[in-house]
Design a protein around this motif. Structure first.
Motif, PDB file in Angstrom:
ATOM      1  N   VAL A   2       0.849  -1.183   0.000  1.00  0.00           N
ATOM      2  CA  VAL A   2       0.000   0.000   0.000  1.00  0.00           C
ATOM      3  C   VAL A   2       0.885   1.233   0.000  1.00  0.00           C
ATOM      4  CG1 VAL A   2      -1.746   1.297   1.257  1.00  0.00           C
ATOM      5  CG2 VAL A   2      -1.809  -1.204   1.259  1.00  0.00           C
ATOM      6  N   ARG A   4       1.643   5.368   0.185  1.00  0.00           N
ATOM      7  CA  ARG A   4       1.149   6.436   1.036  1.00  0.00           C
ATOM      8  C   ARG A   4       0.923   7.700   0.200  1.00  0.00           C
ATOM      9  NH1 ARG A   4       1.423   5.493   6.425  1.00  0.00           N
ATOM     10  NH2 ARG A   4       2.628   3.719   7.108  1.00  0.00           N
ATOM     11  N   HIS A  10      -8.625   9.472   1.763  1.00  0.00           N
ATOM     12  CA  HIS A  10      -8.453   8.027   1.687  1.00  0.00           C
ATOM     13  C   HIS A  10      -9.811   7.354   1.802  1.00  0.00           C
ATOM     14  CE1 HIS A  10      -4.054   7.654   1.745  1.00  0.00           C
ATOM     15  NE2 HIS A  10      -4.093   8.773   2.421  1.00  0.00           N
ATOM     16  N   ILE A  12     -11.812   3.614   1.314  1.00  0.00           N
ATOM     17  CA  ILE A  12     -11.630   2.163   1.197  1.00  0.00           C
ATOM     18  C   ILE A  12     -12.923   1.555   0.670  1.00  0.00           C
ATOM     19  CG2 ILE A  12     -11.070   0.036   2.420  1.00  0.00           C
ATOM     20  CD1 ILE A  12      -9.780   1.870   4.602  1.00  0.00           C
ATOM     21  N   HIS A  38      -8.716   2.855  -2.139  1.00  0.00           N
ATOM     22  CA  HIS A  38      -8.133   1.536  -1.906  1.00  0.00           C
ATOM     23  C   HIS A  38      -9.212   0.482  -2.152  1.00  0.00           C
ATOM     24  CE1 HIS A  38      -4.782   3.551   0.308  1.00  0.00           C
ATOM     25  NE2 HIS A  38      -5.757   4.402   0.592  1.00  0.00           N
ATOM     26  N   VAL A  40     -10.154  -3.335  -1.944  1.00  0.00           N
ATOM     27  CA  VAL A  40      -9.659  -4.525  -1.249  1.00  0.00           C
ATOM     28  C   VAL A  40     -10.710  -5.623  -1.291  1.00  0.00           C
ATOM     29  CG1 VAL A  40      -8.151  -3.183   0.261  1.00  0.00           C
ATOM     30  CG2 VAL A  40     -10.485  -3.688   0.992  1.00  0.00           C
ATOM     31  N   ALA A  45      -7.091  -6.976   4.543  1.00  0.00           N
ATOM     32  CA  ALA A  45      -6.545  -5.880   3.741  1.00  0.00           C
ATOM     33  C   ALA A  45      -7.209  -4.551   4.107  1.00  0.00           C
ATOM     34  CB  ALA A  45      -6.727  -6.175   2.252  1.00  0.00           C
ATOM     35  N   GLN A  48      -5.827  -3.376   7.371  1.00  0.00           N
ATOM     36  CA  GLN A  48      -4.456  -2.903   7.198  1.00  0.00           C
ATOM     37  C   GLN A  48      -4.423  -1.473   6.680  1.00  0.00           C
ATOM     38  OE1 GLN A  48      -1.714  -4.530   8.135  1.00  0.00           O
ATOM     39  NE2 GLN A  48      -0.420  -2.801   7.514  1.00  0.00           N
ATOM     40  N   VAL A  49      -5.280  -1.188   5.698  1.00  0.00           N
ATOM     41  CA  VAL A  49      -5.351   0.170   5.168  1.00  0.00           C
ATOM     42  C   VAL A  49      -5.812   1.142   6.249  1.00  0.00           C
ATOM     43  CG1 VAL A  49      -6.434   1.684   3.462  1.00  0.00           C
ATOM     44  CG2 VAL A  49      -5.765  -0.625   2.807  1.00  0.00           C
ATOM     45  N   GLU A  52      -3.022   2.072   8.459  1.00  0.00           N
ATOM     46  CA  GLU A  52      -1.932   2.832   7.856  1.00  0.00           C
ATOM     47  C   GLU A  52      -2.324   4.239   7.431  1.00  0.00           C
ATOM     48  OE1 GLU A  52       0.027   0.797   4.726  1.00  0.00           O
ATOM     49  OE2 GLU A  52       0.487  -0.981   5.932  1.00  0.00           O
ATOM     50  N   HIS A  53      -3.624   4.529   7.293  1.00  0.00           N
ATOM     51  CA  HIS A  53      -4.058   5.815   6.771  1.00  0.00           C
ATOM     52  C   HIS A  53      -5.202   6.390   7.591  1.00  0.00           C
ATOM     53  CE1 HIS A  53      -1.647   5.184   3.183  1.00  0.00           C
ATOM     54  NE2 HIS A  53      -2.199   4.002   3.054  1.00  0.00           N
ATOM     55  N   ALA A  55      -8.233   7.308   7.145  1.00  0.00           N
ATOM     56  CA  ALA A  55      -9.256   7.221   6.103  1.00  0.00           C
ATOM     57  C   ALA A  55     -10.478   8.055   6.461  1.00  0.00           C
ATOM     58  CB  ALA A  55      -9.649   5.769   5.877  1.00  0.00           C
TER      59      ALA A  55
END
Length: 397
Positions: A2, A4, A10, A12, A38, A40, A45, A48-49, A52-53, A55
């Motif tokens: 993924v 950045r 962001h 998903i 993103h 997924v 997954a 995980q996003v 990390e972000h 969102a």
């Protein structure tokens, strides 16, 4: 891996249907300069996003295996992320209700890109303008943000169709005996002063019409639902009185029903605090300093119930006029020049506070605000508004 992105939204999109994801990828490509979308196919997954972000939105297919458990986890861990679910016509009503309780928005398939864009951008606007960093802290302390009340959402969806019949509206209510009983109790209370007693939902729909009935359902679900608790009783009585005062100001205009709804929703932020942060609510309620409520709230929480309420209504996709009215109901704009829902609510709330304050300086400030705003409603006497704000009980049916 993924990547950045910086300075973009962001979003998903989670579905186990690879073909559907590819279609969404193509249709959402138009937003690629503003969004990091993103796509997924597994819950792992998606999580995980999210880790990390920061969102703004999580859009999930209702047909994902274990979707309710996944959305529950997302709700608990990332309460400020707007959660939407994509549902097809084949989704059973019972499952749709459960998903509604775990989501802020339900999106019909096929997904319309513009609808999703509006949802995400509106949320981002709330984050930028209403949710300061301190507000975000409060929201995270509150835990999961509540979804739009279920029966009200179903009524709103039904009545979006201009061909919806009164019988169809009544049928939605009759599926929930508890809501039906409470609606009838409020309808027959002193707040409405009907010439005769109403004994059925169908009679209520015919007598009041669909929009007023929706507002009463909203009142019941907000203040009498299983999550409301005992602290909501006083808030409900205040909300009904405020809504009737709003009807006094704008009841003869096309804004009448929006005005009534604004009165009901004005203190939804206080309801949120009372049910999710009861100790803070108790401490603020018992504060005897005589200061304005919003000053005490900002000191203790870093935010006001008006800001929290506005954020919640934005997530519920309520009309902009309602969001603005609730957000600003204790701080009307200096240049207020028109009689509309926000200025009416600011006037009603100023009178409401004037009637309860014992602080001389605060009373003088409120009088100045009331005199200024009252000029926008020259055909309505303040005595009539004050009468509507007088304490009344909702009679038991």
């Amino acid at each position: 891996m993924v990547l950045r992105w910086l300075g973009v939204r962001h979003v998903i999109v989670f579905s186990e249907d690879g073909q559907a994801l590819e279609g969404l990828r193509r249709s959402l490509r138009v937003f690629q300069n503003a969004w990091a979308t993103h796509f997924v196919e597994t819950a792992g997954a998606a999580l995980q996003v999210l880790m990390e972000h920061p969102a703004e939105a999580l859009i999930c297919d209702s047909r994902v295996a274990g979707v309710e458990a996944f959305r529950s986890e997302a709700r608990d861990r990332w309460p400020a992320v707007v959660r939407a679910v994509m549902c097809g016509a084949d989704v059973a009503a019972e499952q749709a209700q459960r998903l509604t309780r775990l989501s802020h928005q339900v999106l019909k398939k096929p997904l319309i890109p513009g609808q999703l864009f509006d949802l995400v951008e509106r949320t981002a606007l709330v984050l930028a303008t209403v949710r300061s960093e301190r507000v975000k802290v409060v929201l995270s302390r509150l835990g999961a943000l509540p979804a739009l009340p279920t029966t009200y959402a179903r009524l709103s969806e039904l009545t979006a169709n201009p061909n919806a019949s009164l019988d169809e509206v009544a049928s939605v209510l009759e599926q929930d005996p508890a809501i039906t009983a409470n609606v009838l109790r409020i309808i027959n209370s002193a707040y409405f002063g009907l010439p005769r007693r109403v004994s059925s939902v169908r009679e209520t729909v015919k007598l009041l019409g669909i929009q007023p009935l929706k507002n009463i359902v909203l009142t019941v679900e907000l203040y009498e639902g299983p999550a409301a608790g005992k602290s909501a009783k006083a808030l409900q009585l205040d909300a009904l009185a405020r809504a009737c005062a709003m009807r006094e100001l704008l009841g003869r205009t096309p804004m009448a029903e929006a005005a009534f709804a604004a009165g009901i929703l004005a203190d939804v932020g206080r309801l949120l605090i009372a049910t999710r942060l009861p100790l803070d609510m108790q401490a603020m309620t018992s504060d005897a300093s005589g200061r304005a409520r919003e000053v005490i709230e900002r000191e203790r929480l870093g935010s006001t119930h008006a800001e929290l309420g506005g954020a919640l209504l934005s997530l519920w996709n309520m009309p902009t006029s309602l969001v603005e009215a609730v957000t600003l109901h204790h701080s009307p704009p200096d240049a207020a020049a028109t009689a509309n829902v926000p200025t009416a609510l600011a006037l009603v709330c100023a009178i409401e506070e004037e009637l309860s304050t014992s602080d001389t300086r605060r009373s003088a400030e409120l009088t100045a605000t009331i005199d200024k705003l009252a000029q926008l409603f020259p055909t309505v006497t303040l005595q009539a508004v004050r009468r509507q704000l007088a304490p009344r009980e909702v009679a038991v049916a």
